[in-house]
Design a protein around this motif. Structure first.
Motif, PDB file in Angstrom:
ATOM      1  N   MET A  86      71.653  12.180  25.596  1.00  0.00           N
ATOM      2  CA  MET A  86      71.682  11.607  24.259  1.00  0.00           C
ATOM      3  C   MET A  86      73.020  11.964  23.615  1.00  0.00           C
ATOM      4  O   MET A  86      73.360  13.145  23.487  1.00  0.00           O
ATOM      5  CB  MET A  86      70.535  12.186  23.389  1.00  0.00           C
ATOM      6  CG  MET A  86      69.147  12.014  23.954  1.00  0.00           C
ATOM      7  SD  MET A  86      68.737  10.371  24.557  1.00  0.00           S
ATOM      8  CE  MET A  86      68.828   9.379  23.070  1.00  0.00           C
ATOM      9  N   THR A  87      73.778  10.948  23.245  1.00  0.00           N
ATOM     10  CA  THR A  87      75.105  11.165  22.656  1.00  0.00           C
ATOM     11  C   THR A  87      75.517   9.949  21.831  1.00  0.00           C
ATOM     12  O   THR A  87      75.195   8.810  22.218  1.00  0.00           O
ATOM     13  CB  THR A  87      76.173  11.412  23.760  1.00  0.00           C
ATOM     14  OG1 THR A  87      77.482  11.240  23.214  1.00  0.00           O
ATOM     15  CG2 THR A  87      76.018  10.474  24.940  1.00  0.00           C
ATOM     16  N   PRO A  88      76.236  10.170  20.709  1.00  0.00           N
ATOM     17  CA  PRO A  88      76.678   9.019  19.923  1.00  0.00           C
ATOM     18  C   PRO A  88      77.668   8.133  20.687  1.00  0.00           C
ATOM     19  O   PRO A  88      77.944   7.010  20.277  1.00  0.00           O
ATOM     20  CB  PRO A  88      77.339   9.649  18.698  1.00  0.00           C
ATOM     21  CG  PRO A  88      77.472  11.095  18.974  1.00  0.00           C
ATOM     22  CD  PRO A  88      76.563  11.453  20.099  1.00  0.00           C
ATOM     23  N   ILE A 130      72.910   7.588  26.176  1.00  0.00           N
ATOM     24  CA  ILE A 130      72.247   6.710  25.204  1.00  0.00           C
ATOM     25  C   ILE A 130      72.538   7.158  23.779  1.00  0.00           C
ATOM     26  O   ILE A 130      72.441   8.340  23.460  1.00  0.00           O
ATOM     27  CB  ILE A 130      70.712   6.715  25.440  1.00  0.00           C
ATOM     28  CG1 ILE A 130      70.389   6.263  26.875  1.00  0.00           C
ATOM     29  CG2 ILE A 130      70.000   5.831  24.417  1.00  0.00           C
ATOM     30  CD1 ILE A 130      68.905   6.331  27.228  1.00  0.00           C
ATOM     31  N   SER A 131      72.852   6.186  22.926  1.00  0.00           N
ATOM     32  CA  SER A 131      73.046   6.434  21.488  1.00  0.00           C
ATOM     33  C   SER A 131      71.945   5.714  20.713  1.00  0.00           C
ATOM     34  O   SER A 131      71.538   4.619  21.092  1.00  0.00           O
ATOM     35  CB  SER A 131      74.406   5.882  21.047  1.00  0.00           C
ATOM     36  OG  SER A 131      74.462   5.783  19.642  1.00  0.00           O
ATOM     37  N   ILE A 132      71.471   6.328  19.637  1.00  0.00           N
ATOM     38  CA  ILE A 132      70.476   5.615  18.821  1.00  0.00           C
ATOM     39  C   ILE A 132      71.121   4.941  17.611  1.00  0.00           C
ATOM     40  O   ILE A 132      70.428   4.397  16.757  1.00  0.00           O
ATOM     41  CB  ILE A 132      69.292   6.506  18.382  1.00  0.00           C
ATOM     42  CG1 ILE A 132      69.757   7.653  17.491  1.00  0.00           C
ATOM     43  CG2 ILE A 132      68.517   7.022  19.581  1.00  0.00           C
ATOM     44  CD1 ILE A 132      68.618   8.248  16.653  1.00  0.00           C
ATOM     45  N   GLY A 133      72.439   4.925  17.540  1.00  0.00           N
ATOM     46  CA  GLY A 133      73.085   4.212  16.442  1.00  0.00           C
ATOM     47  C   GLY A 133      74.450   4.785  16.137  1.00  0.00           C
ATOM     48  O   GLY A 133      74.795   5.876  16.603  1.00  0.00           O
ATOM     49  N   TYR A 135      76.059   6.549  14.084  1.00  0.00           N
ATOM     50  CA  TYR A 135      76.115   7.636  13.117  1.00  0.00           C
ATOM     51  C   TYR A 135      75.910   8.908  13.917  1.00  0.00           C
ATOM     52  O   TYR A 135      75.400   8.852  15.033  1.00  0.00           O
ATOM     53  CB  TYR A 135      75.025   7.495  12.035  1.00  0.00           C
ATOM     54  CG  TYR A 135      73.683   7.121  12.608  1.00  0.00           C
ATOM     55  CD1 TYR A 135      73.291   5.786  12.714  1.00  0.00           C
ATOM     56  CD2 TYR A 135      72.819   8.100  13.103  1.00  0.00           C
ATOM     57  CE1 TYR A 135      72.086   5.433  13.286  1.00  0.00           C
ATOM     58  CE2 TYR A 135      71.605   7.752  13.661  1.00  0.00           C
ATOM     59  CZ  TYR A 135      71.235   6.419  13.751  1.00  0.00           C
ATOM     60  OH  TYR A 135      70.058   6.073  14.315  1.00  0.00           O
ATOM     61  N   VAL A 136      76.327  10.031  13.366  1.00  0.00           N
ATOM     62  CA  VAL A 136      76.269  11.267  14.152  1.00  0.00           C
ATOM     63  C   VAL A 136      75.220  12.210  13.574  1.00  0.00           C
ATOM     64  O   VAL A 136      75.239  12.526  12.379  1.00  0.00           O
ATOM     65  CB  VAL A 136      77.653  11.951  14.189  1.00  0.00           C
ATOM     66  CG1 VAL A 136      77.588  13.231  15.020  1.00  0.00           C
ATOM     67  CG2 VAL A 136      78.700  11.008  14.765  1.00  0.00           C
ATOM     68  N   LEU A 137      74.306  12.616  14.423  1.00  0.00           N
ATOM     69  CA  LEU A 137      73.292  13.599  14.046  1.00  0.00           C
ATOM     70  C   LEU A 137      73.764  14.973  14.511  1.00  0.00           C
ATOM     71  O   LEU A 137      74.742  15.075  15.258  1.00  0.00           O
ATOM     72  CB  LEU A 137      71.956  13.232  14.711  1.00  0.00           C
ATOM     73  CG  LEU A 137      71.362  11.933  14.168  1.00  0.00           C
ATOM     74  CD1 LEU A 137      70.789  11.099  15.278  1.00  0.00           C
ATOM     75  CD2 LEU A 137      70.314  12.212  13.132  1.00  0.00           C
ATOM     76  N   GLY A 139      72.430  16.859  16.565  1.00  0.00           N
ATOM     77  CA  GLY A 139      72.148  17.091  17.979  1.00  0.00           C
ATOM     78  C   GLY A 139      71.334  15.954  18.562  1.00  0.00           C
ATOM     79  O   GLY A 139      70.956  15.013  17.855  1.00  0.00           O
ATOM     80  N   GLY A 140      71.056  16.043  19.855  1.00  0.00           N
ATOM     81  CA  GLY A 140      70.350  14.959  20.539  1.00  0.00           C
ATOM     82  C   GLY A 140      68.833  15.044  20.443  1.00  0.00           C
ATOM     83  O   GLY A 140      68.139  14.201  21.021  1.00  0.00           O
ATOM     84  N   PRO A 143      67.370  11.968  18.353  1.00  0.00           N
ATOM     85  CA  PRO A 143      67.501  10.790  19.225  1.00  0.00           C
ATOM     86  C   PRO A 143      66.537  10.822  20.420  1.00  0.00           C
ATOM     87  O   PRO A 143      65.959   9.794  20.787  1.00  0.00           O
ATOM     88  CB  PRO A 143      68.958  10.861  19.687  1.00  0.00           C
ATOM     89  CG  PRO A 143      69.662  11.541  18.559  1.00  0.00           C
ATOM     90  CD  PRO A 143      68.697  12.554  18.043  1.00  0.00           C
TER      91      PRO A 143
HETATM   92  N1  ADE Z   1      73.599  12.991  19.071  1.00  0.00           N
HETATM   93  C1  ADE Z   1      74.176  13.008  17.857  1.00  0.00           C
HETATM   94  N2  ADE Z   1      74.191  11.785  17.302  1.00  0.00           N
HETATM   95  C2  ADE Z   1      73.585  10.946  18.189  1.00  0.00           C
HETATM   96  C3  ADE Z   1      73.288   9.569  18.199  1.00  0.00           C
HETATM   97  N3  ADE Z   1      73.618   8.757  17.194  1.00  0.00           N
HETATM   98  N4  ADE Z   1      72.657   9.048  19.272  1.00  0.00           N
HETATM   99  C4  ADE Z   1      72.332   9.845  20.310  1.00  0.00           C
HETATM  100  N5  ADE Z   1      72.581  11.162  20.365  1.00  0.00           N
HETATM  101  C5  ADE Z   1      73.206  11.717  19.318  1.00  0.00           C
END
Ligand code: ADE
Length: 249
Positions: A86-88, A130-133, A135-137, A139-140, A143
């Protein structure tokens, strides 16, 4: 289907997975969710999973070693599982991707944290990112919860009324039509007559038209993938032209 989630915060998942449809799916044996603390694969005395970035810069980077060991261990135990980070920076999560993933035997989900993950994880230990959008959270983990939720509900038998997920795939890239329930008239806020008519063909047509219109207004980017018939395209154009005339005089 099984989900193996690798995280340094397994306790974050207790709430979301212990209620509603996901809990029932686990209880019924339709899906299995295993939470794994990444620290168990860290070999040093203090179970360290992150370190300073080579070359300097702010924040910490997740180490390759513990994640590599986690992936090797889990892949060895659960054949056929796909590894997703999980990553932006990943591929945007869509209904289509969730549908594809729901037919897998298993998904190993790696939750990134801090400023990032050692590049050798991405290039050697992941099948997909995979990114869920956009924007940056922090952590994963959140997501990963979203991913499990949307994939799990597409696993056969998880959502009781199978029709609702079938309808989604039929309507493909269209947004949902408006829904109403009792009372039909709430303080002069009325339900559209057609929904009270009992004429199922007419209701179905109205709902599809509404879905198309809503998608055109809110998410025109989705519309080209939605497979509208020529007749539907024409009808949409007429409605939108009428709206333009009303708005611009
Ligand atoms: N980790 C931080 N931001 C994320 C995002 N937008 N999607 C998936 N993993 C994330």
């Amino acid at each position: 289907m099984r989900f193996d989630i690798v995280t340094i915060f397994p306790e974050m998942f207790n709430g979301p997975f212990s209620s509603s449809i996901i809990k029932r799916a686990v209880d019924d044996g339709k899906i299995e969710i295993s939470l794994h603390n990444l620290r168990q694969w860290a070999r040093d005395k203090h179970h360290v999973t992150d370190d300073y970035p080579f070359g300097g810069g702010p924040g910490m980077v997740m180490k390759v070693g513990p994640i590599a060991e986690a992936v090797d261990d889990l892949r060895g135990r659960f054949e056929g599982s796909v590894v997703a980070l999980m990553t932006p920076q990943g591929e945007p999560l869509t209904h289509g991707m969730a549908k594809t993933l729901s037919s897998l035997p298993g998904l190993i989900i790696l939750c990134g944290r801090y400023e990032g993950v050692d590049e050798r994880v991405r290039s050697n230990y992941c099948d997909m990112e995979i990114s869920i959008g956009d924007y940056v959270l922090t952590g994963g983990e959140i997501p990963a919860m979203a991913l499990v939720d949307t994939v799990a509900r597409l696993v056969p038998g998880v959502v009781g009324d199978i029709q609702s997920t079938v309808e989604e795939s039929h309507s493909g890239y269209l947004l949902e039509y408006p829904q109403y329930t009792r009372p039909a008239d709430y303080k002069e806020l009325k339900t559209p007559e057609v929904l009270l008519s009992g004429d199922h063909a007419k209701i179905e047509r109205w709902r599809r038209d509404q879905s198309i219109l809503r998608t055109a207004r809110r998410r025109p980017d989705l519309l080209e993938k939605a497979g509208l018939t020529d007749e539907e395209k024409q009808k949409l154009k007429q409605t939108m032209d009428k709206e333009d005339i009303r708005a611009n005089g």
